[in-house]
Design a protein around this motif. Structure first.
Motif, short mmCIF file in Angstrom:
data_model
loop_
_atom_site.label_atom_id
_atom_site.label_comp_id
_atom_site.label_asym_id
_atom_site.label_seq_id
_atom_site.Cartn_x
_atom_site.Cartn_y
_atom_site.Cartn_z
N UNK A 298 0.56 -1.47 0.04
CA UNK A 298 -0.04 -0.11 0.07
C UNK A 298 1.03 1.36 -0.06
N UNK A 299 2.02 1.38 0.50
CA UNK A 299 2.73 2.61 0.78
C UNK A 299 3.59 2.81 -0.59
N UNK A 300 3.31 1.93 -1.56
CA UNK A 300 4.06 2.01 -2.96
C UNK A 300 2.98 2.16 -3.96
N UNK A 301 1.72 2.56 -3.42
CA UNK A 301 0.52 2.62 -4.42
C UNK A 301 0.76 3.64 -5.66
N UNK A 302 1.45 4.90 -5.08
CA UNK A 302 1.56 6.06 -6.32
C UNK A 302 2.47 5.42 -7.32
N UNK A 303 3.63 4.77 -6.86
CA UNK A 303 4.73 4.29 -7.82
C UNK A 303 3.88 3.35 -8.58
N UNK A 304 3.28 2.26 -7.97
CA UNK A 304 2.80 1.22 -8.67
C UNK A 304 1.63 1.55 -10.03
N UNK A 305 0.76 2.50 -9.29
CA UNK A 305 -0.29 2.83 -10.23
C UNK A 305 0.36 3.78 -11.56
N UNK A 306 1.33 4.41 -11.30
CA UNK A 306 2.01 5.17 -12.14
C UNK A 306 2.60 4.19 -13.45
N UNK A 307 3.05 2.98 -13.26
CA UNK A 307 3.36 2.02 -14.12
C UNK A 307 2.37 1.18 -14.76
N UNK A 308 1.19 1.12 -14.35
CA UNK A 308 0.09 0.32 -14.83
C UNK A 308 -0.62 1.04 -15.96
N UNK A 309 -0.82 0.45 -17.21
CA UNK A 309 -1.75 1.11 -18.36
C UNK A 309 -2.99 1.06 -17.76
N UNK A 310 -4.07 2.14 -18.04
CA UNK A 310 -5.30 2.10 -17.67
C UNK A 310 -6.05 0.92 -18.42
N UNK A 311 -7.03 0.11 -17.58
CA UNK A 311 -8.10 -0.70 -18.13
C UNK A 311 -9.19 0.14 -18.57
N UNK A 312 -9.50 -0.50 -19.78
CA UNK A 312 -10.53 0.44 -20.52
C UNK A 312 -11.77 -0.37 -20.74
N UNK A 313 -13.02 0.00 -20.87
CA UNK A 313 -14.16 -0.72 -20.92
C UNK A 313 -15.28 0.17 -21.71
N UNK A 314 -15.38 -0.21 -22.86
CA UNK A 314 -16.47 0.36 -23.73
C UNK A 314 -15.93 1.83 -24.13
N UNK A 315 -14.67 1.83 -24.27
CA UNK A 315 -13.85 3.21 -24.63
C UNK A 315 -13.85 4.17 -23.45
N UNK A 316 -13.91 3.56 -22.15
CA UNK A 316 -13.70 4.52 -21.10
C UNK A 316 -12.70 3.83 -20.11
N UNK A 317 -12.14 4.75 -19.52
CA UNK A 317 -11.20 4.22 -18.55
C UNK A 317 -11.82 4.02 -17.30
#
Length: 320
Positions: A298-317
């Motif tokens: 949890x204390x690495x959340x910002x770092x982890x989220x920055x490296x993940x590509x968004x998941x999109x559904x029906x053209x929306x993130x």
């Protein structure tokens, strides 16, 4: 002596989390019950699909590896996943649905002595729908927001197919160590059940010589089988070690505890506890709607989220 109640989950490799999410939620009608990361490599997503709460025995899980190549099929691999559906009429429903969505599939046939329908996901991952005849795990829960009618919804994991060079080696592991029951066997194929007569703990082993499978997108990483609690998991850890296999020892995955080992053909097995489950950090309504991390990440959340590509559904993130 403890016994294995059935399958827990099965884990695969995907190249694209958004496309994977579309197929398993919109086409197969499963619930996305958890979005997390590979705890050993938090740069990649770990997606979970299943019934309403992601009950043990219903979970299909995927690691996203965007740079992964194709799978070169071969032996010494887990080669097909059985999914349970309620009836023969369900097979007709799914055949029609696959035609509507352009899913690669075969004709209604027999598989492991049950009415069945083979199909593949967009990355070539091989499945077979098998008729459960009421043999689903007791804790399976309907996902009421699924596009698939309740009477035809997938009820969790059924027969798992494993292809190996040495059938008898794997057979002895399943029967002598885990107490599986052999229900049929020929020279090059055998069916085993963790509980006799029940399909939700069934494994079909096929003996095929040749080169080992080279994993890639649409390949199966490992099969997890169930231990009800910590005491049972500790028992199986000792059994694995006494059998001469290398065990990772017990690993706390937060949503369950588990251990890993490879049997003599190189097949990777996990043994995972039923508890505490995916509601340990989410209520039922919120499952799968946000990126969940175990406390130690949890204390690495910002770092982890920055490296993940968004998941999109029906053209929306939608995530992270």
């Amino acid at each position: 002596m403890f016994h294995i109640p059935g399958h827990h989950h099965i884990s695969m490799i995907t190249k694209n989390a958004s496309e994977n999410n579309h197929f398993y939620t919109q086409v197969l009608g499963l619930r996305r019950v958890k979005v997390s990361v590979n705890q050993d490599d938090p740069s990649m997503y770990h997606l979970f699909y299943g019934d309403k709460t992601g009950s043990p025995g219903t979970e299909l899980t995927f690691f996203e590896i965007p740079q992964v190549g194709r799978t070169y099929r071969g032996t010494n691999a887990i080669t097909r996943i059985g999914l349970l559906v309620p009836s023969k009429d369900s097979l007709k429903y799914w055949k029609s649905r696959f035609e509507e969505y352009g899913v690669k599939h075969g004709e209604i046939t027999m598989y492991a002595k049950r009415p069945a329908l083979k199909f593949e996901d967009p990355e070539g991952l091989r499945f077979v729908l098998v008729v459960s005849n009421g043999e689903k795990v007791d804790h399976w829960e309907t996902w009421e927001k699924s596009d698939v009618p309740v009477e035809h919804q997938i009820q969790g994991m059924g027969t798992i197919e494993i292809t190996v060079r040495r059938l008898n080696k794997l057979a002895r592991t399943l029967t002598d160590m885990f107490g599986f029951v052999g229900v049929s066997q020929t020279e090059d194929e055998a069916i085993f059940q963790s509980i006799k007569g029940e399909v939700f703990g069934e494994i079909i082993v096929k003996q095929i010589d040749g080169p080992s499978e080279k994993p890639g997108r649409g390949s199966i990483h490992h099969l997890a089988i169930r231990a009800k609690n910590d005491a049972e998991l500790a028992y199986w850890d000792e059994r694995v070690k006494k059998r001469g296999f290398h065990s990772t020892g017990i690993v706390d995955r937060y949503y369950f505890k588990s251990l890993y080992f490879r049997e003599s053909n190189g097949i990777l097995f996990e043994i995972a506890t039923d508890e505490p489950g995916f509601t340990v950090d989410s209520n039922v309504d919120q499952l799968g709607t946000k990126l969940d991390l175990p406390p130690f990440l949890e204390n690495r959340r910002e770092e982890i989220e920055a490296k993940l590509s968004p998941i999109e559904e029906n053209g929306k993130k939608i995530l992270p």
